[in-house]
Scaffold this active site. Structure first.
Site, short mmCIF file in Angstrom:
data_model
loop_
_atom_site.label_atom_id
_atom_site.label_comp_id
_atom_site.label_asym_id
_atom_site.label_seq_id
_atom_site.Cartn_x
_atom_site.Cartn_y
_atom_site.Cartn_z
N SER A 143 74.69 85.95 -26.16
CA SER A 143 75.68 86.25 -27.19
C SER A 143 75.78 87.74 -27.51
O SER A 143 76.86 88.22 -27.87
CB SER A 143 75.37 85.45 -28.46
OG SER A 143 74.05 85.68 -28.90
N HIS A 189 74.17 90.06 -32.28
CA HIS A 189 75.63 90.04 -32.27
C HIS A 189 76.19 91.40 -32.69
O HIS A 189 77.08 91.95 -32.02
CB HIS A 189 76.13 88.96 -33.22
CG HIS A 189 75.84 87.57 -32.75
ND1 HIS A 189 76.24 86.45 -33.42
CD2 HIS A 189 75.18 87.12 -31.65
CE1 HIS A 189 75.85 85.36 -32.78
NE2 HIS A 189 75.19 85.75 -31.69
#
Length: 248
Positions: A143, A189
């Site tokens: 991610s 992230h």
């Protein structure tokens, strides 16, 4: 005179994206998906199932990014953690996102620069986890790299003057989900997003800032972009290894 003016226009408007790649298949995206899936299958086979992967798989034990203890010179974890996943849902969601975001971005940037942006986002996410993450946690997943692609896509959309409302909404929703759902590494992230956006800016904006119009040939623009990408990679690695060494 007209020929000279035409040459000047070509040099001034030298492309910063790889137009020739627009019709190509996104082979790098396919390759990244294949590597992530292969790594997950190897972990599951080693663990004999999909539960307790960290306890049952030495691949996860040696590849996940562990914060709070120091990496003990195991700096490869900054990379390998980005290709490991905790569950079928985890890898499935990341690979779907990778395809949806990455395929078109690869066509715009070209395979080499696209791969560079992906890896810089991955290392940027890992660096943020090491520097700002929980005191003791194991982190894995693509991610961070995918958020890097999302940040890069935002810069490309702005550069091409395309409507950005939908993309910005998606980004905001993802940030809210990252903050709301337990177990998600918000630092991976955010770190990936920042370094991905910076990577696209290095490709698209940096050459315009440092090169006078008459020197903006495709070769010069590309060279400056690669210099910017290399600098960002060094920064991400320096942060990741530096904080890991300090903790260790």
């Amino acid at each position: 005179m007209n020929a000279a003016n035409a040459t000047a226009r070509v040099r001034t408007d030298a492309p910063v994206v790889d137009a020739s790649a627009a019709a190509r298949r996104p082979i790098v995206t396919y390759g990244l998906i294949a590597v992530n899936l292969a790594a997950f299958i190897a972990v599951v086979l080693q663990a004999g199932g999909t539960s307790n992967l960290l306890l049952k798989s030495s691949i996860m034990q040696q590849g996940a990014l562990v914060t709070g203890l120091g990496l003990e010179n195991e700096y490869w974890r900054l990379l390998t953690s980005g290709f490991l996943h905790w569950s079928i849902l985890h890898v499935a969601m990341n690979m779907i996102s990778l395809y949806l975001i990455g395929a078109d971005l690869e066509r715009v940037l070209g395979p080499a620069r696209y791969l560079a942006v992906y890896l810089i986002g991955l290392f940027g996410g890992s660096a943020a986890v090491v520097a700002l993450g929980p005191e003791l946690a194991a982190t894995a997943g693509a991610s961070g790299a995918i958020y890097g692609l999302l940040g890069a896509l935002l810069i490309v959309v702005i550069r091409l003057k395309l409507p950005a409302t939908t993309l910005i909404t998606v980004i905001v929703l993802n940030v809210v989900l990252s903050l709301s759902i337990p177990g998600i590494s918000i630092w991976a992230h955010l770190g990936g997003f920042v370094f991905g956006a910076a990577s696209a800016a290095a490709i698209i904006w940096l050459p315009v800032k440092v090169l006078p119009p008459e020197k903006r040939t495709y070769q010069q623009v590309t060279r400056v972009g690669w210099i910017g990408l290399a600098a960002l990679l060094v920064i991400a690695l320096a942060i990741g290894t530096g904080f890991a060494a300090a903790i260790g």
